[in-house]
Design a protein around this motif. Structure first.
Motif, PDB file in Angstrom:
ATOM      1  N   GLY A   1      43.373  43.060  34.419  1.00  0.00           N
ATOM      2  CA  GLY A   1      43.899  43.571  35.674  1.00  0.00           C
ATOM      3  C   GLY A   1      44.291  42.496  36.660  1.00  0.00           C
ATOM      4  O   GLY A   1      43.979  41.317  36.475  1.00  0.00           O
ATOM      5  N   THR A   2      44.977  42.944  37.708  1.00  0.00           N
ATOM      6  CA  THR A   2      45.422  42.035  38.756  1.00  0.00           C
ATOM      7  C   THR A   2      45.539  42.778  40.079  1.00  0.00           C
ATOM      8  O   THR A   2      45.587  44.009  40.098  1.00  0.00           O
ATOM      9  CB  THR A   2      46.776  41.384  38.398  1.00  0.00           C
ATOM     10  N   LEU A   3      45.586  42.017  41.135  1.00  0.00           N
ATOM     11  CA  LEU A   3      45.893  42.534  42.464  1.00  0.00           C
ATOM     12  C   LEU A   3      47.115  41.807  43.012  1.00  0.00           C
ATOM     13  O   LEU A   3      47.538  42.048  44.129  1.00  0.00           O
ATOM     14  CB  LEU A   3      44.699  42.320  43.411  1.00  0.00           C
ATOM     15  N   LYS A   4      47.696  40.922  42.206  1.00  0.00           N
ATOM     16  CA  LYS A   4      48.830  40.113  42.615  1.00  0.00           C
ATOM     17  C   LYS A   4      50.132  40.911  42.475  1.00  0.00           C
ATOM     18  O   LYS A   4      50.363  41.541  41.447  1.00  0.00           O
ATOM     19  CB  LYS A   4      48.905  38.864  41.741  1.00  0.00           C
ATOM     20  N   ASN A   5      50.936  40.898  43.512  1.00  0.00           N
ATOM     21  CA  ASN A   5      52.248  41.553  43.513  1.00  0.00           C
ATOM     22  C   ASN A   5      52.196  43.038  43.171  1.00  0.00           C
ATOM     23  O   ASN A   5      53.058  43.540  42.461  1.00  0.00           O
ATOM     24  CB  ASN A   5      53.208  40.841  42.553  1.00  0.00           C
TER      25      ASN A   5
ATOM     26  N   LYS B   1      40.456  56.882  52.935  1.00  0.00           N
ATOM     27  CA  LYS B   1      39.709  55.629  52.991  1.00  0.00           C
ATOM     28  C   LYS B   1      38.987  55.423  51.663  1.00  0.00           C
ATOM     29  O   LYS B   1      38.355  56.329  51.136  1.00  0.00           O
ATOM     30  CB  LYS B   1      38.697  55.692  54.135  1.00  0.00           C
ATOM     31  N   ALA B   2      39.085  54.236  51.122  1.00  0.00           N
ATOM     32  CA  ALA B   2      38.454  53.919  49.847  1.00  0.00           C
ATOM     33  C   ALA B   2      36.950  53.727  50.030  1.00  0.00           C
ATOM     34  O   ALA B   2      36.479  53.302  51.079  1.00  0.00           O
ATOM     35  CB  ALA B   2      39.067  52.654  49.270  1.00  0.00           C
ATOM     36  N   ARG B   3      36.206  54.039  48.987  1.00  0.00           N
ATOM     37  CA  ARG B   3      34.768  53.794  49.005  1.00  0.00           C
ATOM     38  C   ARG B   3      34.516  52.302  48.874  1.00  0.00           C
ATOM     39  O   ARG B   3      35.203  51.605  48.145  1.00  0.00           O
ATOM     40  CB  ARG B   3      34.097  54.521  47.842  1.00  0.00           C
ATOM     41  N   GLU B   4      33.497  51.833  49.578  1.00  0.00           N
ATOM     42  CA  GLU B   4      33.165  50.398  49.569  1.00  0.00           C
ATOM     43  C   GLU B   4      32.556  49.952  48.239  1.00  0.00           C
ATOM     44  O   GLU B   4      32.641  48.789  47.884  1.00  0.00           O
ATOM     45  CB  GLU B   4      32.178  50.074  50.697  1.00  0.00           C
ATOM     46  N   ASP B   5      31.918  50.880  47.505  1.00  0.00           N
ATOM     47  CA  ASP B   5      31.248  50.508  46.260  1.00  0.00           C
ATOM     48  C   ASP B   5      32.124  50.714  45.026  1.00  0.00           C
ATOM     49  O   ASP B   5      31.640  50.685  43.905  1.00  0.00           O
ATOM     50  CB  ASP B   5      29.929  51.259  46.117  1.00  0.00           C
ATOM     51  N   VAL B   6      33.425  50.912  45.227  1.00  0.00           N
ATOM     52  CA  VAL B   6      34.378  51.104  44.136  1.00  0.00           C
ATOM     53  C   VAL B   6      35.476  50.057  44.250  1.00  0.00           C
ATOM     54  O   VAL B   6      35.976  49.788  45.337  1.00  0.00           O
ATOM     55  CB  VAL B   6      34.990  52.525  44.183  1.00  0.00           C
ATOM     56  N   MET B   7      35.834  49.456  43.118  1.00  0.00           N
ATOM     57  CA  MET B   7      36.916  48.472  43.101  1.00  0.00           C
ATOM     58  C   MET B   7      38.120  49.062  42.372  1.00  0.00           C
ATOM     59  O   MET B   7      37.984  49.593  41.279  1.00  0.00           O
ATOM     60  CB  MET B   7      36.484  47.188  42.404  1.00  0.00           C
ATOM     61  N   CYS B   8      39.281  48.950  42.994  1.00  0.00           N
ATOM     62  CA  CYS B   8      40.530  49.402  42.399  1.00  0.00           C
ATOM     63  C   CYS B   8      41.331  48.171  41.977  1.00  0.00           C
ATOM     64  O   CYS B   8      41.268  47.134  42.629  1.00  0.00           O
ATOM     65  CB  CYS B   8      41.334  50.215  43.397  1.00  0.00           C
ATOM     66  N   TYR B   9      42.085  48.311  40.896  1.00  0.00           N
ATOM     67  CA  TYR B   9      42.909  47.217  40.395  1.00  0.00           C
ATOM     68  C   TYR B   9      44.096  47.792  39.637  1.00  0.00           C
ATOM     69  O   TYR B   9      44.114  48.971  39.295  1.00  0.00           O
ATOM     70  CB  TYR B   9      42.088  46.284  39.494  1.00  0.00           C
TER      71      TYR B   9
ATOM     72  N   VAL C   1      47.142  45.904  33.743  1.00  0.00           N
ATOM     73  CA  VAL C   1      48.375  45.354  33.204  1.00  0.00           C
ATOM     74  C   VAL C   1      48.726  46.011  31.867  1.00  0.00           C
ATOM     75  O   VAL C   1      49.894  46.289  31.593  1.00  0.00           O
ATOM     76  CB  VAL C   1      48.255  43.816  33.037  1.00  0.00           C
ATOM     77  N   GLU C   2      47.732  46.282  31.027  1.00  0.00           N
ATOM     78  CA  GLU C   2      47.976  46.874  29.714  1.00  0.00           C
ATOM     79  C   GLU C   2      48.422  48.329  29.824  1.00  0.00           C
ATOM     80  O   GLU C   2      49.336  48.764  29.136  1.00  0.00           O
ATOM     81  CB  GLU C   2      46.724  46.767  28.847  1.00  0.00           C
ATOM     82  N   LYS C   3      47.758  49.103  30.670  1.00  0.00           N
ATOM     83  CA  LYS C   3      48.056  50.536  30.819  1.00  0.00           C
ATOM     84  C   LYS C   3      49.171  50.802  31.827  1.00  0.00           C
ATOM     85  O   LYS C   3      49.642  51.915  31.953  1.00  0.00           O
ATOM     86  CB  LYS C   3      46.800  51.296  31.259  1.00  0.00           C
ATOM     87  N   LYS C   4      49.536  49.761  32.594  1.00  0.00           N
ATOM     88  CA  LYS C   4      50.569  49.858  33.631  1.00  0.00           C
ATOM     89  C   LYS C   4      50.277  50.979  34.636  1.00  0.00           C
ATOM     90  O   LYS C   4      51.111  51.838  34.906  1.00  0.00           O
ATOM     91  CB  LYS C   4      51.953  50.041  33.000  1.00  0.00           C
ATOM     92  N   GLY C   5      49.053  50.948  35.136  1.00  0.00           N
ATOM     93  CA  GLY C   5      48.639  51.927  36.133  1.00  0.00           C
ATOM     94  C   GLY C   5      47.399  51.458  36.876  1.00  0.00           C
ATOM     95  O   GLY C   5      46.746  50.489  36.480  1.00  0.00           O
ATOM     96  N   PHE C   6      47.098  52.152  37.948  1.00  0.00           N
ATOM     97  CA  PHE C   6      45.916  51.803  38.730  1.00  0.00           C
ATOM     98  C   PHE C   6      44.664  52.406  38.115  1.00  0.00           C
ATOM     99  O   PHE C   6      44.685  53.526  37.612  1.00  0.00           O
ATOM    100  CB  PHE C   6      46.076  52.282  40.173  1.00  0.00           C
ATOM    101  N   ARG C   7      43.589  51.650  38.145  1.00  0.00           N
ATOM    102  CA  ARG C   7      42.287  52.082  37.643  1.00  0.00           C
ATOM    103  C   ARG C   7      41.242  51.692  38.686  1.00  0.00           C
ATOM    104  O   ARG C   7      41.492  50.864  39.551  1.00  0.00           O
ATOM    105  CB  ARG C   7      41.944  51.401  36.316  1.00  0.00           C
TER     106      ARG C   7
ATOM    107  N   LYS D   1      45.033  36.156  42.689  1.00  0.00           N
ATOM    108  CA  LYS D   1      45.823  34.997  42.307  1.00  0.00           C
ATOM    109  C   LYS D   1      46.481  35.134  40.938  1.00  0.00           C
ATOM    110  O   LYS D   1      47.538  34.567  40.700  1.00  0.00           O
ATOM    111  CB  LYS D   1      44.937  33.746  42.288  1.00  0.00           C
ATOM    112  N   GLU D   2      45.815  35.849  40.007  1.00  0.00           N
ATOM    113  CA  GLU D   2      46.278  35.866  38.619  1.00  0.00           C
ATOM    114  C   GLU D   2      45.812  37.121  37.891  1.00  0.00           C
ATOM    115  O   GLU D   2      45.061  37.922  38.442  1.00  0.00           O
ATOM    116  CB  GLU D   2      45.732  34.635  37.885  1.00  0.00           C
TER     117      GLU D   2
END
Length: 103
Positions: A62-66, A78-86, A89-95, A43-44
């Motif tokens: 971080g965000t998942l929006k847009n 396939k992503a691992r279930e025990d890892v969260m990706c986001y 916003v500051e680094k302008k990249g996926f972590r 959402k934000e």
């Protein structure tokens, strides 16, 4: 965003299976914390913290929006279930981080 309990239990099982917690209840608690964060990020922009592999505490925004505009292709694996990706916003990249390390 609707809470997907099937995904919640898959995440908890992945955490427990990797022996990151001593009981399934602890794994479920970590999975709930991660799911609540994921719902907020959908959402934000959210500020949160997690412990990196080297022991350093990482303060992330971080965000998942847009994020569809940043994703190209199907991801390939396939992503691992025990890892969260986001999207950071500051680094302008996926972590990503291991859910058990969420503070």
């Amino acid at each position: 965003m609707k809470i997907d309990k099937s995904s919640l239990f898959r995440t908890a099982h992945a955490i427990y299976k990797r022996a990151e917690t001593s009981t399934f209840a602890e794994a479920l608690k970590c999975a709930w914390k991660a799911l609540k964060l994921k719902v907020r990020m959908a959402k934000e922009v959210v500020e949160f913290q997690y412990k990196k592999i080297n022991g350093e505490i990482r303060k992330a925004t971080g965000t998942l929006k847009n994020i569809g505009e940043y994703i190209k292709g199907d991801g390939g694996s396939k992503a691992r279930e025990d890892v969260m990706c986001y999207f950071d916003v500051e680094k302008k990249g996926f972590r990503s981080f291991v859910i058990i390390n969420l503070i």
